[in-house]
Design a protein around this motif. Structure first.
Motif, mmCIF file in Angstrom:
data_model
loop_
_atom_site.group_PDB
_atom_site.id
_atom_site.type_symbol
_atom_site.label_atom_id
_atom_site.label_comp_id
_atom_site.label_asym_id
_atom_site.label_seq_id
_atom_site.Cartn_x
_atom_site.Cartn_y
_atom_site.Cartn_z
ATOM 1 N N ALA A 151 0.837 -1.273 -0.025
ATOM 2 C CA ALA A 151 0.072 0.055 -0.007
ATOM 3 C C ALA A 151 0.577 1.134 -0.133
ATOM 4 N N SER A 152 2.137 1.271 0.782
ATOM 5 C CA SER A 152 2.786 2.339 0.861
ATOM 6 C C SER A 152 3.346 2.872 -0.430
ATOM 7 N N ARG A 153 3.341 1.800 -1.613
ATOM 8 C CA ARG A 153 4.194 1.963 -2.642
ATOM 9 C C ARG A 153 3.075 2.201 -3.832
ATOM 10 N N LEU A 154 1.867 2.246 -3.684
ATOM 11 C CA LEU A 154 0.966 2.498 -4.812
ATOM 12 C C LEU A 154 0.958 3.604 -5.444
ATOM 13 N N GLN A 155 1.158 4.945 -4.479
ATOM 14 C CA GLN A 155 1.442 6.358 -5.140
ATOM 15 C C GLN A 155 2.742 6.347 -5.923
ATOM 16 N N THR A 156 4.040 5.641 -5.414
ATOM 17 C CA THR A 156 4.969 6.044 -6.137
ATOM 18 C C THR A 156 5.314 4.897 -7.145
ATOM 19 N N GLY A 157 4.490 4.025 -7.311
ATOM 20 C CA GLY A 157 4.710 2.772 -8.099
ATOM 21 C C GLY A 157 5.393 1.531 -7.641
ATOM 22 N N ILE A 158 5.072 0.356 -7.926
ATOM 23 C CA ILE A 158 5.525 -1.102 -7.650
ATOM 24 C C ILE A 158 5.506 -1.895 -8.775
ATOM 25 N N SER A 159 6.730 -2.579 -9.056
ATOM 26 C CA SER A 159 6.699 -3.354 -10.224
ATOM 27 C C SER A 159 5.841 -4.533 -9.649
ATOM 28 N N TYR A 160 5.538 -5.518 -10.713
ATOM 29 C CA TYR A 160 4.906 -6.682 -10.611
ATOM 30 C C TYR A 160 5.697 -7.604 -9.937
ATOM 31 N N THR A 161 7.022 -7.580 -10.057
ATOM 32 C CA THR A 161 8.199 -8.353 -9.553
ATOM 33 C C THR A 161 8.053 -8.439 -7.941
ATOM 34 N N GLU A 162 8.161 -6.969 -7.480
ATOM 35 C CA GLU A 162 8.206 -6.969 -5.981
ATOM 36 C C GLU A 162 6.783 -7.134 -5.275
ATOM 37 N N PHE A 163 5.724 -6.569 -6.361
ATOM 38 C CA PHE A 163 4.392 -7.164 -5.817
ATOM 39 C C PHE A 163 4.110 -8.571 -5.361
ATOM 40 N N SER A 164 4.924 -9.448 -6.143
ATOM 41 C CA SER A 164 4.806 -10.727 -6.162
ATOM 42 C C SER A 164 5.577 -11.327 -4.830
ATOM 43 N N TYR A 165 6.221 -10.574 -4.356
ATOM 44 C CA TYR A 165 7.190 -11.157 -3.236
ATOM 45 C C TYR A 165 6.382 -11.886 -1.999
ATOM 46 N N THR A 166 5.296 -11.108 -1.601
ATOM 47 C CA THR A 166 4.522 -11.860 -0.439
ATOM 48 C C THR A 166 4.156 -13.335 -0.976
ATOM 49 N N ILE A 167 3.872 -13.509 -2.276
ATOM 50 C CA ILE A 167 3.465 -14.878 -2.827
ATOM 51 C C ILE A 167 4.777 -15.855 -2.559
ATOM 52 N N LEU A 168 5.738 -15.518 -2.807
ATOM 53 C CA LEU A 168 7.123 -16.214 -2.980
ATOM 54 C C LEU A 168 7.484 -16.569 -1.450
ATOM 55 N N GLN A 169 7.235 -15.628 -0.524
ATOM 56 C CA GLN A 169 7.554 -15.685 0.951
ATOM 57 C C GLN A 169 6.379 -16.709 1.617
ATOM 58 N N ALA A 170 5.151 -16.680 1.048
ATOM 59 C CA ALA A 170 4.174 -17.669 1.505
ATOM 60 C C ALA A 170 4.417 -19.115 1.219
ATOM 61 N N ILE A 171 4.967 -19.348 -0.179
ATOM 62 C CA ILE A 171 5.590 -20.359 -0.483
ATOM 63 C C ILE A 171 6.611 -20.936 0.098
ATOM 64 N N ASP A 172 7.440 -20.116 0.560
ATOM 65 C CA ASP A 172 8.544 -20.581 1.654
ATOM 66 C C ASP A 172 7.916 -21.356 2.747
ATOM 67 N N PHE A 173 7.023 -20.771 3.424
ATOM 68 C CA PHE A 173 6.294 -21.166 4.604
ATOM 69 C C PHE A 173 5.574 -22.537 4.254
ATOM 70 N N LEU A 174 4.808 -22.634 3.274
ATOM 71 C CA LEU A 174 4.224 -23.920 2.780
ATOM 72 C C LEU A 174 5.261 -24.940 2.634
ATOM 73 N N THR A 175 6.343 -24.875 1.906
ATOM 74 C CA THR A 175 7.449 -25.761 1.489
ATOM 75 C C THR A 175 7.947 -26.254 2.967
ATOM 76 N N LEU A 176 8.342 -25.205 3.788
ATOM 77 C CA LEU A 176 9.067 -25.843 4.917
ATOM 78 C C LEU A 176 8.053 -26.575 5.923
#
Length: 418
Positions: A151-176
């Motif tokens: 949310a803090s980046r919506l005004q300044t802009g955020i790439s889809y790459t960084e937007f996806s980060y939370t999904i990748l970290q969630a996959i970490d928890f699931l995998t572990l």
């Protein structure tokens, strides 16, 4: 006081996904993890809170994992303001090697050693179709953009790459969870959104009856509002090559009275009662800086080992007493890293040296201070107006230390004679 209550007392609990359930679960050993992205070649003192938290769980008989973000480090957790610069493969590997060594040094010494894992082992082989089909469908865009880090980046802009980060970290928890039976993730308060994403993905894919937990801790803040972890504007690193033991030790020694008790609670492994006694003694005799000395000693030994602590204390004592001849040239350079340095290529009388290097503005003042015993050369008072500062008499024929008054030090580097 149970373990979670003690963490609360120390200021190490901010949000918990299910406090009552976790309190009960912690009565038996649990497998937990904390992630560290390799964004630099070294971790810094800001990471110590989470490393020491793993050590606390370790000491309670729980089983900690330290996750190195070999894959997520290629993307970077979204910062509040701007996009991160992407790392080259070579730089990323160098960073992984650096922080892995530091984690091992701090957490592998115990009888219940931490396990080190790298999320590149399961994320780098993930195809874009599997990512979208198996994981992306479980995430609502509306929920994702509501998370603070995004949310803090919506005004300044955020790439889809960084937007996806939370999904990748969630996959970490699931995998572990599936591979290592991890049931708890810990992190700083800025990681709350990512922790919740992980617990939700586990329940959506494995069933709501699966119980996993997330706990965040308050980020360390200084009472004056300045950023924790910097000294003279520079980061205090955990790599001895980037921040030596003396500088590390002095960082804690120089902690303000307003901050030291909070830092002691958060970062010391001392028992609660011992910290309370130390706090009481500190309040009664703040000039002795007992709390600062205790924390400095404990953390310096943790990061730099016993030899590093002994060297830091020896250097500190030498600076206080003025007995600098007990130190090596490299140690002196460390102690006086922020002092004025002058290059001199010929032997000079002390009077001329003081004026030529602008340590003092005039020969008259130089003579007066020498006669008053206010000038020391390599720790010794010099009152002889004809005294010559010569390379042959320098420490290792390389360095002379001039002290003017009680606090002003100047380093003289001796070059080749002209």
């Amino acid at each position: 006081m149970n373990f979670l209550d003690e963490l609360d007392w120390r200021g190490l609990v901010k949000d918990v996904t299910n406090r009552e359930g976790l309190t009960k679960r912690l009565e038996e050993p649990i497998v937990l993890y904390c992630g560290f992205d390799p964004t630099a070649t070294s971790l810094h003192v800001g990471h110590l809170q989470q490393l020491i938290l793993l050590k606390r769980y370790q000491g309670q008989g729980h089983h900690p994992l330290a996750l190195i973000g070999g894959a997520t480090g290629m993307i970077g957790d979204p910062r509040p303001t701007t996009e991160r610069s992407l790392l080259t493969d070579e730089d990323l590997q160098k960073n992984i090697d650096g922080i892995s060594a530091q984690i091992k040094r701090i957490l592998f010494a115990d009888n219940n050693p931490v396990k080190l894992v790298n999320n590149a082992d399961w994320l780098q082989g993930l195809s874009v179709f599997d990512f979208l089909r198996d994981y992306g469908k479980h995430f609502s865009v509306a929920n994702m953009i509501a998370k603070d880090t995004i949310a803090s980046r919506l005004q300044t802009g955020i790439s889809y790459t960084e937007f996806s980060y939370t999904i990748l970290q969630a996959i970490d928890f699931l995998t572990l969870h599936k591979n290592e039976n991890v049931q708890l993730q810990i992190g700083g308060s800025d990681q709350w959104g990512n922790l919740v994403s992980g617990t939700e993905l586990i329940r959506k894919t494995l069933g709501h009856e699966v119980e996993v937990y997330g706990v965040t801790s308050h980020l360390i803040m200084k009472s004056d509002g300045t950023k924790f972890g910097k000294s003279e504007g520079a980061n205090i690193w955990l790599d001895p090559e980037m921040t030596d033991a003396y500088t590390f030790y002095q960082f804690w020694i120089n902690t303000s009275d307003e901050d030291i008790v909070d830092f002691l609670k958060r970062l010391s492994m001392k028992p609660v009662e011992e910290i309370k006694e130390l706090e009481k003694a500190f309040v009664e005799r703040p000039h002795e800086r007992l709390a600062q000395k205790a924390l400095a000693a404990e953390l310096t030994e943790l990061v730099h080992g016993k030899e590093g602590l002994e060297a830091a204390q020896r250097m500190t004592d030498a600076l206080f007493s003025g007995d600098i001849q007990a130190l090596s040239v490299s140690e002196i350079r460390s102690v006086f890293a922020n002092s004025f340095t002058h290059d001199v290529n010929e032997d000079k009388t002390l009077v001329d040296l003081l004026v030529d290097t602008k340590i003092l503005p005039s020969k008259r003042e130089a003579r007066q201070m020498i006669q008053d015993g206010a000038i020391r050369v390599n720790g010794e008072v010099v009152k002889d107006l004809e005294f010559v500062v010569a390379k042959k008499d320098a420490l290792d024929q390389e360095l002379t230390v001039i002290r003017r008054g009680k606090k002003h030090y100047h380093l003289i580097n001796h070059g080749s004679k002209l």
